[in-house]
Design an enzyme around this catalytic site. Structure first.
Site, short mmCIF file in Angstrom:
data_model
loop_
_atom_site.label_atom_id
_atom_site.label_comp_id
_atom_site.label_asym_id
_atom_site.label_seq_id
_atom_site.Cartn_x
_atom_site.Cartn_y
_atom_site.Cartn_z
N TYR A 1 20.94 48.30 5.92
CA TYR A 1 21.46 48.30 7.29
C TYR A 1 21.49 49.72 7.84
CZ TYR A 1 24.85 47.70 11.11
OH TYR A 1 25.49 47.71 12.33
N LYS B 1 19.21 51.18 11.00
CA LYS B 1 19.88 51.65 12.22
C LYS B 1 19.62 53.14 12.45
CE LYS B 1 21.79 47.85 13.73
NZ LYS B 1 21.33 47.25 15.01
#
Length: 237
Positions: free
Chosen positions: A145, A149
Site C-alpha cells: 500500500y 501510494k
C-alpha cells in the site's frame, strides 16, 4: 451534453467517495462520467474497467470509450479516487500478491487518469489523484500500500512539472487522506474514534471548489486531510 454546465470524469465512481462526488456534481447540473468495474446508475455515462485486462489493455479500452462518449467535447476535471487497501510485511505469505493488487488499484488507475487528462482535459482543468498521508513515511505493516501510494505522490509531482504532457495551466493535486468515513470503514472498525475520520462530503466539496476555480492549491500539491474533533484541515505535505 450541450446543456451541461461542466463535465467531470470520476475514476472509481462506484466506490463510496466516488459516488458522493458524482452526486455532488450531478446536483450542480454537471455532466458526470464514471469509470469503474461496475456502473454507477447516477452517472451520465459509464466506462467499465475489465479487471482481467493488463495495464496497457485497460488504458486502450478506457481511452477508446472516453473518445466515443465525449465526441469533440473536453473535460473540466478528472477525479481519480480509485484504490483500496491491503496490509502485510515482507514475511506475509501474500506479500507479492498484495503488492500487485495495490499497484493495480492505485498506480494503474492514476496513470490511466493521467493519459485521459493529456488528451481530454481542457486548458485550465484539474486532475486530482489519491495518495495517502501514511505513504509520506515508512509503512512496514502495509508495504504494498505504502509503495503504491508513494508512486502516486511521485506521479503527481511529475505531472505538475513543465513538460509533463498535460494541457496548459492544468492543476494537478493529490489528496492524502488518513481515514475516510466510509460505510466499509465503519463496518470493519466499529470501535474506532470516528472524530478523526474525514467526511466524504468534505472531499467532494474540495473538488467542486477546484472545478469552480476557487481556493485552488499550488500545482503539484500533496494535501494531507487531517481530521481532529470532527474538523478537517488541509495540510500541504
Amino acid at each position: 451534453m450541450a446543456a451541461a454546465l461542466g463535465r467531470v470524469l470520476v475514476y472509481g465512481g462506484k466506490g463510496a467517495l466516488g459516488s458522493v462526488c458524482i452526486s455532488q456534481f450531478k446536483s450542480k447540473k454537471w455532466w458526470v462520467g464514471c469509470i469503474d468495474m461496475k456502473p454507477n446508475d447516477e452517472a451520465d455515462a459509464n466506462i467499465i474497467v475489465k479487471g482481467e485486462n493488463n495495464w496497457k489493455e485497460q488504458e486502450t479500452a478506457i481511452l477508446q470509450q472516453v473518445k466515443d462518449i465525449l465526441k469533440e467535447e473536453k473535460l473540466d476535471g478528472i477525479i481519480c479516487v480509485a484504490g483500496g487497501w491491503a496490509g502485510g510485511n515482507a514475511s506475509n505469505k501474500d506479500f507479492i500478491k498484495n503488492c500487485d493488487l495495490m499497484w493495480r488499484q492505485s498506480v494503474w488507475s492514476s496513470t490511466i487518469a493521467a493519459s485521459i487528462a493529456a488528451q481530454y482535459l481542457k486548458e485550465g482543468g484539474f486532475l486530482s489523484l489519491t495518495g495517502a498521508k501514511a505513504a509520506l513515511d515508512e509503512t512496514p505493516g502495509m508495504i504494498g500500500y505504502g509503495m503504491a501510494k508513494a508512486a502516486v505522490h511521485q506521479l503527481i509531482k511529475s505531472l505538475a512539472a513543465k513538460g509533463s504532457g498535460l494541457p496548459a495551466n492544468s492543476l494537478v493535486t493529490g489528496i492524502l487522506p488518513v481515514t475516510l468515513d466510509t460505510p466499509m470503514n465503519r463496518k470493519w472498525m466499529a470501535d474506532a474514534d470516528t472524530s478523526t475520520w474525514t467526511p466524504l462530503e468534505f472531499v467532494s466539496d474540495l473538488f467542486w471548489k477546484w472545478a469552480q476555480q476557487q481556493d485552488r492549491p499550488k500545482n503539484g500539491s500533496l494535501l494531507q486531510l487531517v481530521t481532529k474533533d470532527n474538523v478537517t484541515k488541509l495540510i500541504p505535505a
